[in-house]
Design an enzyme around this catalytic site. Sequence first.
Site: not given
Ligand code: CDT
Length: 319
Positions: A47, A111, A128, A147, A173, A198
Site C-alpha cells: 500500500e 488510497n 480502499k 486516513e 490493508c 502499512n
Molecule cells: N494502513 C492501514 O489500513 N492500517 C491499518 C491500521 C490502522 S490503526 C488505526 C491496518 O488495518 O493495518
Amino acid sequence: MARKITVGGAQLGPIQRADSRKIIVQRLIDLMEKAHRRGCKLVVFPELALTTFFPRWYAEDISEMDIYFERAMPSAETQPLFDTAQELGIGFYLGYAELFEDNSGTLHRFNSAVLVDQTGTIVGKYRKVHLPGHKEYDASLTRQHLEKRYFEPGDLGFPVWRSMGGVMGMCICNDRRWSETWRVMGMQGVELVMLGYNTPTGNQHSGPRGSLEPPHQRMFHNHLSIQAGAYQNATWAVAVAKAGVEDGHELMGGSCIVSPQGEIVAQASTVEDELIVADCDLDLCNFGKSTIFNFAAHRRPEHYKIITEQTGATPPSED
Ligand code: CDT
C-alpha cells in the site's frame, strides 16, 4: 493442465519522508528484476508504495499532502516501472495515493491500487473502502492515523478481473480485516487476492505499555485475517507490507503468501526490501469452491440482510 503462476511479494523496507520518487521507483524496479530472475510472472508491492505513510502526519490544509499523491498513473516518474514490467513480461499490483479531478473540476483523493498485466497495461483499479483511523487531530493519541482525513472511501466496490490466467482481486490493508471484503470477491469467483499494507507495530489505542494489543497479537491478527479470508473463499492471497522504522514510526513486516487452504506458504523474515515467492496453482482453489465453500449449494442469503442494511451492532435490549 494446472494453471500455475509464480508470484512474488515485494516487501519494502521503510520509505523516509525525504526520499525522492526516483529512488523509490528504482527500489521497486530492483525488486521486480529480482522477481523476474526468480521466475515470477506477477509481483505485489505494498500500500502507498511510492511514499512514506503520510497519514501519520497532521496538516490543517489537506492539500499540503498533495505532494504524496499521483495525478496520473503511469506518470513520468512511474513510467519506468511500467516499461520494466513490459520488458520482463511481469505483471504487478501497486498501491499509491490517487488525486483525481472529476468533470466538474472537483478534486478527489483515494488510497488506491492498480493491477498491471504482463504487457504493462492497467487491467483494473481499486480504491480502499475500509479507511481506518480518524479525521481530526486527536491529542489523546500517541500516534495519529489520519486516513479518514486525507482519503475518501473507495467508490469502485470490490471488482475482480480475468487476467494472467486467473480471476484476480485487490484490496488494501485494513480491508483485509473485514470478512465482507473477501466474500464480495469470493462471490465473483476470485482465485488470487493481492493486498498491500502499512500496519504500525503498536496499536495507538492500546494503552501506555501496549497491553491491550501487544505487537505479537498485532502480527497474529494480520495473519489470522488473511488466512481466514483466503480459506473461507478458497483463494490465494498475497499480502505485502511496507515495514521497518519509517520517519521514527515502526511498521510491521510479516508479508506472506497464503494458499486456498489458508496456510502460509511463504513469509518474509526481515523488515527490509525482501522478495518472497510461491508457485500458485490456481486450480487448488477448485477444491474449496466445490466442497465446503460451494456457495451456490450452501449459502443462505435470506439470513444475511442485516449485513448490508446496518453498520453498527444492535445487541438485544437488556429489559
Ligand atoms: N494502513 C492501514 O489500513 N492500517 C491499518 C491500521 C490502522 S490503526 C488505526 C491496518 O488495518 O493495518
